[in-house]
Design a protein around this motif. Structure first.
Motif: not given
Length: 706
Positions: A514-521, A548-555, A574-581
């Motif tokens: 449900x939460x973005x913090x749970x995604x990578x685990x 869910x992510x605070x950062x803009x990932x439109x690019x 790779x950029x999207x996953x790195x931003x989440x981490x």
């Protein structure tokens, strides 16, 4: 609508029954998965530990079941402050994020205490879901189906029922929220003596989902259960009025009628008249029930009128409680309709047959002559004219005309499009239900692409902050639906509108993220056994991150539009996953980093220098061992290195071009050079011979003189 409501409720019930039957005797290994541990509890019974609670999965508490959610016995491991029970949410139905956050850990008079909630593995589902923990109320249910109701003295209604429920409604309204689960069979006695009641759960399902249709206002009862929407405090006040009526007569009003009959009766006579025509209310309750069941929200009783009634003062008299009736009827499929709202419902239930009277202007004439409503007749005429301007897709234009006509006749009601029926503030939960119950997103997409909600907004009179807020939410949906690439589509709409919707990616759907913090685990766990050629970001995960992510990932989403460009596609993922981490951790993602490292080969191609590529390729395994996606991304996205590589590449290209030009000149101008050499040689020979001759003559002359 009645059949649709019954189908939705049956879908939920069947799903829960199937899971319970399939896992009636879960194994110990199943119980040990996730956050739970099973073992023999004191006194017998299987249990699973979730957070601070021990839940007994084989000790159900049907008396505390809340609609589609099942209740089980639970112990609080940290405190011994009375009994608790666990309410296990259906994973295919989104919970209410806003209400969970508001109610958790606070004591609110008139509402059972929500002690905590956790996402945990539930053995009977064999997957994770949301589990809510409530304090047991001191008394039992006020209304138990099949049992005789505990009588509440009609003179004590204000103190026992109305005051506690008003307290909840006011507290919820102060937070700009709604309860939307107020009904007689969701009431419990707060104490064994039955001196006050408390409301049950309102968090484990979408707003209004578990409400019997009789508790829904004339506007919201036309929507499917999953699409009834959050509503306002006026909807809770209406439900309070029907709850008082139910407690007064000892059963749910109009319970012997079918849902469609209830709708037709309420639309034809008005809510209050429909109730009193079939039920005998205690005299003392008639006034509050009449005021709260007023179908005109502007005339409906509010807290001031209720307080006046409680204090024994005369409250605001209720005006006419029925919709204006036409002098003559409008016939649709052999049935006569006398009110605009009833006709709207009739059209929605006779979609194909209603087209003819709309196209030939019969409904427009009925509005002008039967109801003397020239304004709505003008809107109807404009809608017909717009359909005539339609291009090749006549069938779609006809469907839009029917949908717009329903909105013109019932502007505060549900958006209805063929078999779809949802309030504007219920579009998200309706989409969630359709996607998770086999219907797919097409009905929602049809409504949004044809811009039907915009027409609904245009029919709302005056200024309303709630409507303005809904418009802000809706404005991007059409753009999202029309985009076909990852990160957009119906998936983006779903996560943007339903805050507590778990990610439906097949890779992690059972982990209930449900939460973005749970995604990578969750992806870290998947990475242990995933195939080498699959990507860790699919359409659902991309949309989930974007929402869910605070950062803009439109690019990055733009880069995902072209999977054939392997370099930019891999870099974007790779950029999207790195931003989440970077934002949410965790710091060490060993398996996911190795998964990403295996897929980084295209991204390395961004470097032109073979030596630099080899150096980067050699560095990737070392960084992967650290489990840090940010370092991996920085390795291929080092701006200084990339600029240096680009500069060197440009210089190399220029040098190569110059060398190639020289080679070309040498290869392409051979005969001309031979001719020039011969000419120069002849000139040099002539010059040399002349000089020799001069020297010879000069020598002979000197010898002759001497």
């Amino acid at each position: 609508m009645a059949q649709e409501a019954e189908k939705q409720k049956q879908d939920v019930s069947d799903g829960a029954d199937d899971r319970d039957a399939a896992t009636a005797a879960p194994s110990a290994d199943d119980a040990d998965e996730g956050q739970g541990k099973e073992g023999p509890p004191p006194g017998g019974g299987r249990h699973v530990e979730i957070g601070n609670f021990r839940v007994f999965s084989d000790l159900p508490l049907p008396e505390f079941d809340m609609g589609n959610c099942k209740a089980y016995t639970a112990d609080n491991l940290r405190r011994d402050d009375g009994g608790a029970f666990a309410l296990v949410a259906d994973p295919a139905i989104p919970t209410r994020y806003d209400m969970l956050r508001f109610l958790t850990g606070i004591h609110l008079g008139g509402q059972i205490d929500l002690l905590d909630y956790e996402i945990a593995h539930w053995p009977l589902f064999d997957r994770k879901t949301m589990v809510l923990f409530y304090a047991k109320p001191g008394g039992g249910r006020v209304v138990v189906p099949g049992e005789k109701q505990r009588k509440i003295d009609e003179h004590d209604f204000a103190k026992v029922v109305v005051e506690p429920l008003m307290s909840v409604m006011q507290a919820v309204a102060d937070k700009s929220l709604t309860h939307r689960n107020i009904r007689a069979d969701n009431l419990f006695f707060a104490d064994p003596m039955g001196e006050k009641v408390v409301l049950g759960d309102c968090c484990c399902a979408p707003a209004g989902f578990n409400q019997p249709i009789v508790y829904e206002t004339a506007s919201r009862m036309t929507a499917d259960p999953a699409g009834r929407g959050l509503g306002s405090v006026l909807d809770d006040l209406y439900a309070l009025g029907m709850t008082i009526a139910a407690l007064g007569v000892g059963h749910t009003p109009l319970e012997k009628l079918s849902e469609q009959d209830i709708i037709d009766l309420k639309l034809a006579k008005g809510s209050f008249q429909a109730v009193v025509a079939h039920e005998k209310l205690p005299l003392i309750l008639i006034e509050p029930v009449r005021g709260l069941l007023c179908d005109d929200p502007d005339e409906r009783w509010g807290f001031a009128e209720l307080n006046a009634w409680i204090d024994g003062r005369r409250a605001k008299p209720v005006q006419s409680n029925t919709e204006r009736r036409a002098a003559r009827s409008q016939n649709i499929s052999g049935k006569d309709y006398y009110t605009a709202r009833a006709l709207a419902q009739g059209i929605s239930k006779n979609w194909v047959n209603s087209l003819a009277p709309l196209r030939d202007g019969s409904v427009e004439i009925w509005l002008r002559r039967g109801l003397a409503d020239n304004e709505r007749a003008k809107y109807m005429s404009e809608a017909i004219r717009q359909m005539q301007w339609a291009g090749a897709d006549k069938r779609a234009a006809e469907d839009v005309l029917i949908s717009k006509s329903i909105i013109i006749l019932d502007p505060t009601g549900a958006i209805r499009f063929k078999g779809f029926a949802a309030m504007v503030d219920g579009l998200g939960s309706m989409l969630s239900y359709d996607v998770q119950h086999g219907r797919g997103p097409q009905r929602f997409a049809d409504v949004v692409v044809r811009d039907v909600p915009s027409f609904w907004f245009g029919q709302q009179g005056g200024f309303s902050p709630d409507v303005q807020k809904l418009q802000q939410v809706y404005k991007n949906l059409r753009y999202y639906v029309k985009q076909q690439s990852a990160g957009y589509g119906y998936e983006r709409c779903l996560y943007a509108m339903v805050r507590n919707q778990h990610c439906l990616s097949p890779m992690i759907e059972h982990d209930y993220i449900v939460d973005i913090s749970q995604l990578l685990p969750a992806l870290e766990k998947v990475a242990e056994h995933i195939s080498d050629d699959s990507w860790p970001v699919d359409r659902h995960i991309a949309a989930f991150i974007a929402s869910r992510l605070e950062d803009d990932v439109e690019a990055q989403l733009v880069a995902l539009q072209n999977p054939s460009d392997e370099v930019e596609y891999s870099r974007a993922i790779i950029s999207m996953l790195a931003l989440v981490q970077w934002r949410h951790g965790p710091d060490n993602l060993h398996h996911l980093s190795h998964w990403v490292a295996r897929l980084m080969e295209p991204a390395v191609k961004v470097f032109h220098s073979k030596a630099r590529r080899e150096r980067v390729e050699a560095e990737i395994p070392k960084l992967a061992k650290r489990g840090n996606l940010v370092e991996l991304y920085n390795l291929i996205n080092d701006e200084q290195e990339r600029r240096k590589d680009q500069t060197e590449f440009i210089s190399a290209v220029e040098e190569y071009s110059e060398a190639e030009s020289e080679v070309f000149d040498l290869e392409s101008s051979g005969p001309a050079r031979l001719e020039l050499a011969e000419k120069v040689g002849q000139q040099a020979a002539a010059f040399a011979s002349t000089m020799i001759a001069l020297l010879t003559v000069s020598a002979m002359f000197l010898m002759h003189i001497w």
